[in-house]
Design an enzyme around this catalytic site. Sequence first.
Site, PDB file in Angstrom:
ATOM      1  N   TYR A 158       0.862  -1.238  -0.035  1.00 55.90           N
ATOM      2  CA  TYR A 158       0.040   0.115  -0.629  1.00 55.90           C
ATOM      3  C   TYR A 158       0.747   1.020  -0.155  1.00 55.90           C
ATOM      4  CZ  TYR A 158      -3.395   3.849   1.908  1.00 55.90           C
ATOM      5  OH  TYR A 158      -3.965   4.884   1.815  1.00 55.90           O
ATOM      6  N   ALA A 160       3.904   1.713  -0.666  1.00 57.45           N
ATOM      7  CA  ALA A 160       5.030   1.929  -1.830  1.00 57.45           C
ATOM      8  C   ALA A 160       3.612   2.429  -3.281  1.00 57.45           C
ATOM      9  CB  ALA A 160       4.944   0.433  -2.490  1.00 57.45           C
TER      10      ALA A 160
END
Length: 253
Positions: A158, A160
Amino acid sequence: MANETKIAIVTGGSRGLGRSTVLNLARSGVSSVFTYHSNSAEAEKVVALAREEGATAIALPLDTGDVSGFAAFIEAVKAALATLGAERFDYLVNNAGTSHHNAIATTTAEELDGLYNIHFKGVFLLTQALLPLMNDGGRIVNISSGLTRFSFPGSAAYAAMKGAIEVLTRYLARELGERGIAANTVAPGAIATDFSGGMVRDNPEVNRMVADNTALGRAGEPEDIGPMIAALLSPANRWVNGQRIEVSGGMLL
């Protein structure tokens, strides 16, 4: 005479941070076209509340992770703008999203694809599709997360995607500068909403952990974020551009 009322498009406006954004924009006299995924009843509540604030809000269904629906959505936006007496809009808030909690070692390809579709590909291509309808001098706000600065195990995929959005925002600011369009990222900390199954709001241990790690001593609320986004979109902040602004109460400083 040209329409003087500013118009915002807000994705995920039927609940949480998006709802707060729509209503705070309404208090500023800004009309909104906002999206919801499936809960039309909640969306209509937001429409009614915006009306009470003296502004018009129009709710449109959209799955921001399904780009095949974007062409039809653009036509729906054009119709909504016509209802508001306009052909173009001024502000775009890319807020819609889903949560995800899984370790790197066990995150599946399907989970990663789902996050990519909603949190990056959808944001990129929806913004691209809407740019021809945005007024020069407009503003874009992309919602990121405090998790791009501090790390919690299970949030890698998430976070990233949100990191990618922060980079995209800087490039939007650079490439759209010739049109006078500013783009910024707002990165909320842990907020007590129904996001992540209401984890921060409903789990006392999580809420306490967040409060203990936040300089201002509590978890965030939606009304800590919506007014800030509305203020960022106002003319008073016209010279803020290409920035990541964390709104976390000083979490994990």
